[in-house]
Structure formats: C-alpha cells, structure tokens
Scaffold this active site. Structure first.
Site, PDB file in Angstrom:
ATOM      1  N   SER A 184      22.247  25.391  27.549  1.00 59.97           N
ATOM      2  CA  SER A 184      22.697  25.533  27.427  1.00 59.97           C
ATOM      3  C   SER A 184      23.316  27.230  28.207  1.00 59.97           C
ATOM      4  O   SER A 184      24.595  27.628  28.228  1.00 59.97           O
ATOM      5  CB  SER A 184      23.607  26.421  26.430  1.00 59.97           C
ATOM      6  OG  SER A 184      22.848  27.140  25.984  1.00 59.97           O
ATOM      7  N   LYS A 221      23.430  36.085  29.090  1.00 64.28           N
ATOM      8  CA  LYS A 221      23.914  35.312  28.202  1.00 64.28           C
ATOM      9  C   LYS A 221      25.135  35.452  27.751  1.00 64.28           C
ATOM     10  O   LYS A 221      25.238  36.431  26.665  1.00 64.28           O
ATOM     11  CB  LYS A 221      23.348  34.263  27.789  1.00 64.28           C
ATOM     12  CG  LYS A 221      24.121  32.882  26.999  1.00 64.28           C
ATOM     13  CD  LYS A 221      22.659  32.199  26.794  1.00 64.28           C
ATOM     14  CE  LYS A 221      23.167  30.554  25.780  1.00 64.28           C
ATOM     15  NZ  LYS A 221      22.708  29.677  25.765  1.00 64.28           N
ATOM     16  N   SER A 223      17.689  25.319  26.321  1.00 67.20           N
ATOM     17  CA  SER A 223      19.271  25.852  26.669  1.00 67.20           C
ATOM     18  C   SER A 223      18.199  27.053  27.560  1.00 67.20           C
ATOM     19  O   SER A 223      19.082  27.614  28.726  1.00 67.20           O
ATOM     20  CB  SER A 223      20.083  25.952  26.028  1.00 67.20           C
ATOM     21  OG  SER A 223      20.558  25.569  25.859  1.00 67.20           O
TER      22      SER A 223
END
Lengths: 451, 63
Positions: free
Chosen positions: A154, A78, A178
């Site tokens: 996310s 990420k 997330s």
C-alpha cells in the site's frame, strides 16, 4: 545535483557547502511539480514549509554548526504518518477534515532532527488495505518503470517517488508487505524492520501485532542511515564472512512467475547458499495473517462503517465489512495457526543467518487489468501481490527487499529475512550483493533522462 | 510430494465463518445495513476469507 543522488551524497554536499539545502529543496519541488502528474505519487507538497526548513539548515551551516547526518535531504512520507500542521488522511476521504496533527510522528521527528526535510505526503491504498495503491479518492500511483503498470502498495506513492528520483528516501508502513511489495515492483530497497524497533506512535494503525514502519531508498547505505537515525541504534556489527543462507522452497516456489524464482535463486547462488528449506506452514500462516488482518481492520473502522459507509473507497469498504463479520471461533483458529507459523520461522532462523524468498510473485501488473496470473488463474493484484510477504510478517523479524539487477526488464525484488534485531546483518548482506552487481536500483529510463 | 496424513476438515461454510448467521444478520447486529451493491462486494470478500479459513482448518485438523 543529479536527481538520483543518494541521501549520503546530498548531505555530504550540503555540509561541505558545495550546494545549499535551499538549492536542493527548490530542485526537488520543481521535479515533483514536473513529474508528479505522470506518477500520482505525492498527494500534498509542502513547498513553503520545506523551503523554510532548508533556510534553517543553511543558517546552521553558515554558523559553523552541524545540522545532522541527513542535512538538507528531502524525504516524503506515506500519508499515514503525522506531520505537524497537516491532517493525516491515511488515504481516506473520511479523515480529510480531521484536525491537523499537533506533532510529528516519532520517526518523522527523528529524521527532521537529523537535518532531513519533509517535502510532502505520499499516495497509498485507503487505510493501507491493499497491495496496489489504487485509491478512489487520490488516484492510482503509476510505476516509474512503466507508467501503465501498478507501483504496488500500500506504500506505492513512497516507492514510486524514490524510484523516479523525486526524493532519495521515503517512509512507508508494512503490515503484510506494504513496503516490500512496492519496493519489489519499483526496483528499490525497502525495509520492514523488526516489529517494535521503530516506533509507530503518530502513525495511523492497521493491525497492531503486524504494523511496522520502514524506509525506501535507492541504496543500501541510505536504508542503513535512515534506519540508524530512526532507531537510534548502530548497525556497525559486521556479518560473518560465511553467511548461512537458505532458499525458501515449497510455498515460495509455487504459483509465481519464473522471474520471481530466478531472482531469488541468483541471490542464493551469490551468497553461496547450499540448502533449500521448506516452511510447511507458510501457506496456512499467510491465511491466518489474512484473516487476522481482515478482522482487526474491520473492527478498527467499525464506527465509520456504521456512520460514514458511503465515504469509503468501495473496494476497501467491502473488505473491511467482511472482516468485521468474522466469528470469534475463526479468529481463535487463526491465532492458533499464526502462533504455529511464527514458531516454525523463528526455529529456522536458529539454523540460517538469512532466508531468501521472492518479494512478489510477479513483476508489476498492468493497471488496466489489476490482475496477476498465479498458476494460470487471474486473481486480484490488490489482494494477492503479498503472497510471499504475508506469511513472513507474523514473526516480527526484519526483512529487506532488494532489487535484483535485470537490465532492460521490469524490476523484481527478493526478500532477505533474518532473526529479530539483525538488521545490521541484512544491510551487510545487501551490500555484498550490491558490490557483486547482483542487486541494483537502476533509474527508470524515462525518468533518468529528466534531470 | 508425500501425501499428508490428514483427516478431511469439516467443510466450513460462509455461515460458519460468521458464527451461524447470514451476512445481512451479522452486519445488522453490528449496525451496518448492506445495500445490494455492497452485498455483492462483501460476499466476494467472504468467499476469499472462506478459502483462507479452509487452509487454516486443513492444518489445524491434521493428525
């Protein structure tokens, strides 16, 4: 190799000489180039650096040395993990011109030292504030099981990349859900470890008391291996034959779709669970987490809200401003509520080995609408997909989202919750569920055919 | 469901949420100037936060 080979299979093949790390990485980069335009999961691809790292792994093997348990395994991160030489953007245009990281995040470094090879950075909601991976600057990540649907967030880029067979393992962060939300919507495993067990140094922070980092994978064994490498801890601590499993009721059986509740019950039944248990403070605990997140997030970005207001994604900006405006009294009340909610969950985990709850209230929502239906009301997916993850985050306990097998249907995940430090138990329980065929990260039909 | 023994929580308003000020005043005190477009988005988010705060207050004021 099959693009859906596990990290263990890849490492084993590389170490035995059946395939070279260079061949693995070349195939990975080709697959990313071919499929990423559909998925929008990678934001940057490290072609040259990844090939160099693979050459080094191959050299070590040729010299008879052991490159580590993850030899030649490609992984993605990420875009809030530092990767040496790259700017960490946290999904924001505001940081795109920041200086490059001078070293890897600790967990990235540990994976690299075990022989794994970072191949790129992955899409996310700006500053990790959302459950959708809809980003004004980097685009919307598409769900590999249905490209018209959200991947969740996310850490949606990480989940989509693993689900579509671009990489076997990816890293995400989980503040309020997330990792667990996109793992659920993309049909893979996602671990939120015990708070503080995996170091967050070298990652872009959101809410200190809630931030964790964890792996996504398509198998329990890969999640376990990645966790062991990153934590330095062994999970060789077998679970008891009889698991005391409780199905969370109350808040966790309200508002969502039948698919979510059915999935949780299937896991509960397979574990011979006998008791449904309520967490009466779950709803208020979720509200407390919501307020604390808004406030800390807002204050963290205050300087940029003053100076570079128009450079934010509008949706993130307005959420952060609202959070920054909350009064001290509101935050004090939220803190009090959070403490009570934590005590309630910790107390329940004295009685149960594992608590079970849906990971998301629905399957992946459509991108065009960006809404989910809760109790007949359509609400923002970006803010509400964490309905069942958020109340459980405050206590800092480990939670593994497992994909319940649903042939021909969109995936949905179930949370397995244990007491702090009991990741080994979660992996053992998930393995039992896998062996029984109740959970499985099945390749999405349209990507399984693209070898 | 058993009715809970609660006292009605004092109803918080957006001003309560912001410590007695308006959104514009609070933002200005932080050095942020709201445009019309932002004001609508911030207001929508404050509504959401107010709902969450009511949920918290409801439990904290329970006897």
């Amino acid at each position: 190799m099959n693009p859906f080979a596990s990290a263990q299979e890849i490492s084993s093949a590389v170490r035995s000489g059946a395939v070279t790390a260079s061949e693995i990485i070349k195939a990975t980069l080709d697959r990313i180039e071919s499929l990423n335009p559909k998925l929008v999961c990678f934001t940057r691809v490290l072609d040259e650096a990844a090939m160099q790292a693979a050459t080094e792994i191959d050299r070590l093997i040729a010299e008879g040395k052991n490159p580590g348990p993850l030899a030649g395994v490609p992984f993605g991160v990420k875009d809030l993990f530092d990767v040496e030489g790259l700017t960490t953007t946290a999904g924001s245009a505001i940081l795109q011109d920041a200086p490059p990281a001078t070293s890897d995040a600790i967990v990235v470094d540990r994976l690299r030292k075990a022989g794994a090879i970072p191949v790129g950075t992955l899409n996310m909601d700006e500053f990790a504030y959302g459950f959708a991976t809809v980003n004004q600057h980097t685009g919307t990540t598409h769900n590999p099981h249905d490209l018209a649907r959200l991947a969740g967030g996310s850490s949606g880029g990480s989940a989509a990349a693993v689900a579509a067979g671009l990489v076997p393992v990816a890293l995400g962060s989980d503040t309020n859900g997330s990792v667990r939300v996109p793992a659920s919507l993309c049909g893979i495993f996602g671990l939120r470890p015990t708070h503080g067990v995996l170091p967050v140094e070298g990652t872009f922070a959101f809410v200190d008391r809630l931030d964790t980092v964890g792996p996504f994978s398509r198998s329990v064994a890969d999640a376990r291996l990645a966790f062991e490498v990153m934590s330095g801890a062994s999970t060789d601590d077998p679970a008891p034959a009889q698991i005391r499993a409780g199905l969370l009721s109350g808040w966790f059986q309200k508002k969502g779709q039948a698919a979510a509740f059915d999935a949780a019950r299937r896991v509960f039944d397979m574990l011979d669970g006998t008791e449904e248990v309520d967490l009466p403070l779950a709803e208020a605990g979720r509200s407390a987490a919501f307020l604390l997140t808004a406030s800390e997030g807002g204050h963290r970005h205050l300087e940029n809200l003053k100076k570079r207001l128009m450079d934010f994604d509008a949706a993130t900006r307005d959420r952060l401003i609202a959070g920054a405006l909350l009064s001290e009294k509101v935050i004090a009340d939220a803190e009090t509520m959070a403490d009570r909610s934590i005590n309630e969950l910790i107390g329940l985990l004295d009685t149960f080995d594992v608590l079970i709850a849906p990971s998301t209230p629905s399957v992946a929502p459509e991108i065009a609408a960006g809404l989910i239906e809760l109790d007949g009301e359509f609400v923002s997916a970006r803010a509400n997909l964490g309905l069942y993850t958020q109340p459980l985050s405050l206590a800092g306990v480990p939670i593994l989202s497992v994909p319940v097998k649903r042939p021909g249907q969109l995936p949905i995940g179930v949370q397995l919750v244990a007491a702090r430090g009991r990741e080994a138990l979660l992996f053992d329980v998930a393995e039992r569920l896998s062996e029984a065929g109740v959970v499985s990260a099945d390749p999405p039909a349209q990507f399984a055919e693209v070898a | 469901m058993t009715p809970s023994k609660t006292s009605e929580p004092s109803i918080a308003t957006k001003e309560t949420l912001l410590g007695g000020s308006s959104a514009d005043e609070s933002a200005e005190s932080l050095g942020i100037e709201l445009t019309d477009e932002m004001r609508a988005g911030v207001d929508q988010n404050l509504e959401l936060l107010l709902t969450q705060y009511h949920t918290v207050l409801k439990v904290l004021t329970r006897r």
